[in-house]
Design an enzyme around this catalytic site. Structure first.
Site, short mmCIF file in Angstrom:
data_model
loop_
_atom_site.label_atom_id
_atom_site.label_comp_id
_atom_site.label_asym_id
_atom_site.label_seq_id
_atom_site.Cartn_x
_atom_site.Cartn_y
_atom_site.Cartn_z
N ILE A 19 0.89 -1.15 0.05
CA ILE A 19 0.12 -0.04 -0.13
C ILE A 19 0.85 1.32 0.13
O ILE A 19 0.47 2.41 -0.13
CB ILE A 19 -1.00 -0.03 1.24
CG1 ILE A 19 0.00 0.14 2.48
CG2 ILE A 19 -1.94 -0.94 1.22
CD1 ILE A 19 -1.20 0.00 3.70
N GLY A 23 11.47 5.73 0.87
CA GLY A 23 12.61 5.56 0.70
C GLY A 23 13.63 4.63 1.29
O GLY A 23 14.53 4.06 0.73
N ASP A 143 11.06 13.83 10.03
CA ASP A 143 10.47 13.94 8.67
C ASP A 143 9.10 14.32 8.70
O ASP A 143 8.35 13.49 8.00
CB ASP A 143 10.56 12.28 8.07
CG ASP A 143 10.74 12.24 6.75
OD1 ASP A 143 10.72 13.28 5.89
OD2 ASP A 143 10.62 11.01 6.08
#
Length: 620
Positions: A19, A23, A143
């Site tokens: 799904i 990276g 992030d």
């Protein structure tokens, strides 16, 4: 086909489908099939599996393991739950809550990349609450970006990928033109590969806020490296300039969060959240933040010293006035009187020296009591010995448990006089309030009642035919729910049905510019323009791909065919001159009779009986 689909991980999780791909890891939808797992059998979960190329990096695997366990300790309604962590030589994965929704990135794309001020505050507040919880537990995201945030149909956000944005020794550096974390959202210190902390997450939130309010990213470029460099060196175009309708307070909050120097940003997510809450309560508030620069202290010192020198050099020396000798006896008398008074004072001091030195109190370094319970503080040396006096205050706090000291004045570490009074504020725990039922209330009345209850309000408008326009449909959390004071309650208010489609007008016979104007007036855009010959004037629309009268969504592109004018007539064939052996025109078209003409039978080309076309470039 993916070699994990259909497999059972450790006999507990049956992988169904891929799904998402990132990276450093892939995400799969799986079902709990074992009986001894962390969730009941049949539960749908999301499994994040470390990519094969990183599986044998011991540093990364160790980080993956340690940080994943730290993330599993986070429990917050705006953070995706982590159920299980498995790290072996063969496979490393995290089992998380499966969120059935879309990413915030997808939502932004659907909305054209720009949100209203209300929506922005609604989403950013939830993100900050999640980050505040994580930072207090020692977890930094590193992030933060819309792709790592899930949006539920209820409007609630769930953040993912906490703490695992580090990668091996290249923690925040650029690798092969890519940065760990999207370069569009990373902080300057992260782009430079320096140590990152909570304020790096604050910068990323500021970038997201900038994007939501303006519909564009502050920095973009041809590749990741150029964007990262812009994060370090460039200043974005002012938000107030590209989105002038943005409230000034939100502009100030965004700019502070995106400050280049971490010291100029908010100290933590809680501080930025408090600024947003103040804006909600006082939309016209002006923060007027002050910023420092790296070279500011030196400049201030130089400027101050320079000013003092100039002042000393430029000021004329005061002129001394000559004193007449008649005043000398008077001055002498005053001096004698002053000397006698000093002698009397010294005598009194010496006589009471013992009492004076006995009453003098020493300076002590005040202990930091924040984080202690009241009992622990009372047992400390400074309080139990009476070195300081304590004024105890009790207040509600959503960040400290009941009985813990969360505020101190003066703060710990300062020098104070022994016996001084110190104010210690003890938490009563989180204050909870019950959300009242405001269904069918007029919006203004509902907002006032909820604010009086002690919660913040965010209004979202929805279409609901059964509820009068301007009245409340429902709240989230629902009426009767107990929530912490200061929490944000979403109030859904009924609004009129707003059209999202339009009818395509006929643009045939119009010029391209007139067609463009008509389409814009109907909330459509002009698409591709194909040229075709016709008897209509050049630039006239002669056909449209989407038929007039069709119903399409707003901003759809309408492709058209545009007249290029009449088709040019074929050039007439010029007969050759027999006496001259033909001319260049007939020779070019293979009809010449001269033996020197290209294509003549003597040269092995097309003969005079051959009508084939010979192009000039065939001569070479």
């Amino acid at each position: 086909m993916d070699n994990l689909i259909g497999k059972k991980l450790d006999g507990l999780y049956e992988v169904r489908e891929l799904i998402g791909a990132g990276g450093m890891a892939n995400v799969y939808k799986a079902v709990m099939v074992g009986q001894n797992g962390p969730v009941p059998a049949g539960t749908v979960v999301a499994v994040k599996v470390l990519r094969a190329e990183y599986m044998h990096d011991p540093d990364l695997v160790n980080r993956f393991k340690n940080e994943s366990k730290a993330i599993s300790l986070l429990h917050h309604p705006n953070i995706v739950k982590v159920y299980d962590v498995s790290v072996t030589d063969r496979l490393q994965y995290i089992v998380m809550e499966y969120v059935d929704g879309m990413t915030l990135r997808q939502y932004l794309n659907e909305r054209g990349g720009r949100l209203t001020s209300r929506e922005t505050v609604h989403f950013i507040s939830q993100i900050l609450q999640a980050l505040d919880h994580a930072h207090r537990n020692g977890v930094v995201h590193r992030d933060v970006k819309p792709q790592n945030i899930m949006l539920l149909p209820s409007g609630q956000l769930r953040m993912m990928d906490f703490g695992i944005a580090r990668i091996s020794r290249a923690e925040n550096q650029l690798l092969a033109g890519k940065a760990m974390g999207s370069v569009h959202y990373i902080s300057p210190e992260q782009a430079k590969g320096e140590v990152t902390g909570p304020q790096s997450d604050i910068y990323s939130v500021g970038v997201m806020m900038y994007e939501m309010l303006s519909g564009r990213l502050p920095f973009d470029g041809e590749d990741a490296v150029k964007v990262a460099l812009k994060q370090i060196t460039d200043t974005p175009r002012p938000l107030g300039e590209i989105a002038p309708e943005t409230p000034r307070a939100l502009v100030e909050i965004t700019e502070k969060a995106m400050a280049k120097l971490p010291a100029n940003r908010y100290a933590g997510a809680g501080e930025m959240l408090e600024a947003l809450r103040r804006y909600v309560q006082e939309p016209d508030v002006v923060f007027a933040y002050k910023y420092i620069t790296e070279e500011a202290p030196a400049k201030v010192v130089k400027q101050t010293m320079s000013q003092k020198k100039e002042s000393a050099a430029g000021r004329p020396a005061p002129k001394r006035k000559k004193k007449r000798s008649v005043f000398i006896p008077v001055l002498l008398g005053i001096t004698v009187a002053f000397a006698l008074a000093c002698a009397a004072l010294c005598f009194m001091i010496l006589r009471n020296a013992n009492n004076l030195f006995t009453d003098q109190k020493a300076d002590i370094v005040l202990e930091d009591f924040v984080g202690m319970t009241r009992a622990e503080a009372e047992a400390s040396a400074q309080i139990s010995s009476g070195q300081i006096q304590v004024d105890w205050v009790e207040e509600y706090s959503s960040t400290y448990g009941e009985g813990y000291i969360y505020k101190q004045s003066p703060t710990g570490g300062r020098n104070i006089r022994e016996g001084q009074t110190v104010t210690l504020t003890v938490s009563l725990g989180t204050q909870y309030v019950t959300i009242p039922d405001v269904t069918n209330y007029v919006q203004s009345d509902a907002e006032q009642l909820l604010r009086d209850t002690g919660v913040s309000v965010l209004v979202v408008q929805n279409v609901e035919p059964s509820v009068a326009v301007g009245a409340v449909i429902r709240t989230d959390p629902a009426a009767g729910t107990s929530v912490a004071a200061g929490s944000t309650v979403v109030v859904y208010v009924s609004r009129q049905q707003v059209a999202t489609t339009t009818s395509v007008p006929s643009v045939v016979g119009l010029t391209v510019e007139d067609a463009r104007t008509l389409l814009v007036q109907n909330r459509l855009t002009l698409g591709s323009q194909t040229q075709a010959y016709s008897d209509q004037p050049v630039g006239t629309v002669i056909a449209q791909e989407t038929a007039a009268g069709s119903t399409v969504k707003f901003n759809s592109r309408i492709n058209v065919t545009v007249s290029a004018g009449p088709e040019p007539a074929p050039e007439p064939e010029v007969p050759g001159d027999a006496s001259s052996g033909g001319d260049w025109w007939s020779d070019l078209w293979g009809g010449g009779s001269s033996s020197d003409a290209p294509g003549s039978s003597s040269e092995g080309g097309a003969s005079s009986s051959d009508p084939g076309l010979i192009w000039p470039w065939d001569w070479f």
